[in-house]
Design a protein around this motif. Structure first.
Motif, short mmCIF file in Angstrom:
data_model
loop_
_atom_site.label_atom_id
_atom_site.label_comp_id
_atom_site.label_asym_id
_atom_site.label_seq_id
_atom_site.Cartn_x
_atom_site.Cartn_y
_atom_site.Cartn_z
N VAL A 189 0.83 -1.07 0.14
CA VAL A 189 0.20 0.06 0.01
C VAL A 189 0.89 1.37 -0.03
CG1 VAL A 189 -1.78 1.30 1.30
CG2 VAL A 189 -2.20 -1.21 1.09
N ASP A 190 1.75 1.34 0.97
CA ASP A 190 2.55 2.50 1.02
C ASP A 190 3.82 2.27 0.00
OD1 ASP A 190 3.35 5.00 2.65
OD2 ASP A 190 5.27 3.67 2.59
N GLY A 191 4.40 1.55 -0.24
CA GLY A 191 5.51 1.40 -1.06
C GLY A 191 5.36 1.31 -2.42
N TRP A 192 4.59 0.30 -2.85
CA TRP A 192 4.19 0.45 -4.32
C TRP A 192 3.32 1.54 -4.67
CZ3 TRP A 192 3.04 -5.49 -5.50
CH2 TRP A 192 4.17 -6.44 -5.00
N THR A 193 2.47 1.84 -3.91
CA THR A 193 1.47 2.97 -4.42
C THR A 193 2.25 4.59 -4.16
OG1 THR A 193 -0.42 1.66 -3.38
CG2 THR A 193 -0.78 3.94 -3.88
N GLY A 194 3.05 4.51 -3.40
CA GLY A 194 3.91 5.72 -3.29
C GLY A 194 4.63 5.71 -4.53
N VAL A 195 5.29 4.87 -4.88
CA VAL A 195 6.16 4.78 -6.29
C VAL A 195 5.29 5.28 -7.39
CG1 VAL A 195 7.81 3.83 -7.69
CG2 VAL A 195 7.95 3.37 -5.17
N ALA A 196 4.19 4.51 -7.59
CA ALA A 196 3.30 4.96 -8.71
C ALA A 196 2.74 6.41 -8.47
CB ALA A 196 2.27 4.17 -8.66
N LEU A 197 2.55 7.00 -7.26
CA LEU A 197 2.17 8.24 -7.34
C LEU A 197 3.10 9.37 -7.53
CD1 LEU A 197 -0.29 8.27 -4.13
CD2 LEU A 197 -1.12 8.32 -6.46
N GLU A 198 4.37 8.87 -7.25
CA GLU A 198 5.56 9.77 -7.59
C GLU A 198 5.69 9.88 -9.23
OE1 GLU A 198 8.83 12.02 -7.12
OE2 GLU A 198 7.51 11.54 -5.67
N VAL A 199 5.33 8.82 -10.16
CA VAL A 199 5.45 8.99 -11.09
C VAL A 199 4.22 10.01 -11.85
CG1 VAL A 199 5.32 7.66 -13.71
CG2 VAL A 199 6.36 6.51 -11.41
N LEU A 200 3.04 9.76 -11.35
CA LEU A 200 2.04 10.47 -11.77
C LEU A 200 2.03 12.01 -11.05
CD1 LEU A 200 -0.89 8.00 -10.95
CD2 LEU A 200 0.24 8.40 -13.19
N ARG A 201 2.52 12.18 -10.03
CA ARG A 201 2.50 13.59 -9.35
C ARG A 201 1.25 14.43 -9.56
NH1 ARG A 201 7.56 15.85 -8.32
NH2 ARG A 201 6.58 17.92 -8.98
N LEU A 202 0.28 13.73 -8.86
CA LEU A 202 -1.01 14.21 -9.06
C LEU A 202 -1.26 15.60 -8.30
CD1 LEU A 202 -3.40 10.91 -8.83
CD2 LEU A 202 -2.80 12.23 -10.76
N ARG A 203 -0.48 15.65 -7.19
CA ARG A 203 -0.40 16.89 -6.39
C ARG A 203 0.06 17.95 -7.12
NH1 ARG A 203 2.69 19.51 -2.62
NH2 ARG A 203 1.97 20.49 -0.97
N ALA A 204 1.19 17.96 -7.77
CA ALA A 204 1.95 18.83 -8.41
C ALA A 204 1.02 19.24 -9.84
CB ALA A 204 3.31 18.37 -8.85
N PHE A 205 0.34 18.06 -10.17
CA PHE A 205 -0.40 18.59 -11.61
C PHE A 205 -1.66 19.42 -11.09
CE2 PHE A 205 -3.96 17.06 -14.38
CZ PHE A 205 -3.18 17.65 -15.55
N ILE A 206 -2.40 19.16 -9.86
CA ILE A 206 -3.57 20.07 -9.57
C ILE A 206 -3.04 21.25 -8.91
CG2 ILE A 206 -5.22 19.99 -7.94
CD1 ILE A 206 -5.33 16.99 -7.99
N MET A 207 -1.72 21.47 -8.23
CA MET A 207 -1.38 22.50 -7.82
C MET A 207 -1.04 23.62 -9.15
SD MET A 207 -1.90 22.93 -4.72
CE MET A 207 -0.96 24.27 -4.37
#
Length: 259
Positions: free
Chosen positions: A12-30
């Motif tokens: 949950v934390d490791g694999w999902t965190g790596v995937a979110l690092e690629v997507l960078r949704l927070r930076a995209f929305i900001m």
């Protein structure tokens, strides 16, 4: 049960965190929020598109946590190892790409984290070895326990060897850098009196003389670039690169005159 919990945590934390690092949704929305409400000029747009730098204050301890989980719980439940290895493989690929192509390099530690990380990995390894000794003693294999007592001793000896062999390179200023600063100082200000500068360098400003405070010219960022003669050969005509990996020139912005 604990192994199952940590396997779920890694997924949950490791694999999902790596995937979110690629997507960078927070930076995209900001970026889109800033672009819609705040951007007025091209400078504002560049500031809104700034990706920032990687946050070592949370990413580096996170990597150490996974090292600890992998080394300690691999003894009790080896099933955890594949999940840890997949996380490190994904993290290596993703963060290597992000550091090279996405993030801005705002600071360079010069591998100052290496002794810190090495100590914690060695500590996690010793904990896993002690846990293995206790686990074998509870499984009725007390005869094998004395033979494994040498493992923590060898691990501690290896840590002492690495600390003595490699740590001075991270805590001491290389002689090459010291010579570089001295050469630049002599070239920029030939009449610089170091003894007079050090005479009241550590005094409170109230007790100093009325003269204008001097500064160390080698550390002045606004100093005028000068051409420093040197007998060293330039990189273009050097057939083989230096073994220490250092630059043949004093700095990137300085030209070198060949005598």
């Amino acid at each position: 049960m604990k192994a199952t919990f940590f396997i779920t945590y890694v997924m949950v934390d490791g694999w999902t965190g790596v995937a979110l690092e690629v997507l960078r949704l927070r930076a995209f929305i900001m970026f889109h929020l800033k672009n819609f409400f705040l951007v007025k000029t091209e400078k504002d747009r560049e500031e809104a598109m700034d990706p920032g730098s990687i946050c070592l204050y949370w990413s580096e301890p996170r990597i150490q946590l996974y090292f600890l989980l992998g080394l300690v719980y691999a003894v009790v439940t080896p099933l955890l190892l594949p999940f840890i290895l997949v996380f490190f493989a994904l993290a290596y690929v993703v963060y290597r790409h992000q550091i090279i192509n996405v993030y801005n390099q705002r600071y360079e530690s010069g591998a100052q984290f290496w002794p810190n990380v090495h100590l914690r990995i060695i500590t996690a390894l010793i904990v896993s070895q002690l846990l293995l000794l206790g686990l074998l003693s509870t499984k009725g294999l007390e005869e094998a326990t004395p033979a494994l007592l040498v493992l923590p001793v060898l691990t501690i000896w290896f840590h002492k060897y690495c600390k003595h062999r490699y740590e001075p390179a991270f805590v001491r200023n290389p002689l090459q850098e010291v010579m570089r600063k001295d050469t630049l100082e002599r070239a920029r200000e030939r009449n610089f009196d170091l003894k007079a500068y050090l005479a009241d360098a550590y005094l409170h400003p109230v007790f100093k003389s009325n003269e204008v405070d001097k500064f160390y010219v080698a550390d002045d960022p606004g100093a005028v670039e000068v051409i420093v003669p040197t007998k060293r050969r330039s990189r273009r005509i050097t057939p083989v690169q230096s073994e220490d990996g250092g630059s043949d020139r004093l700095s990137v912005m300085e030209s070198v005159q060949e005598r």
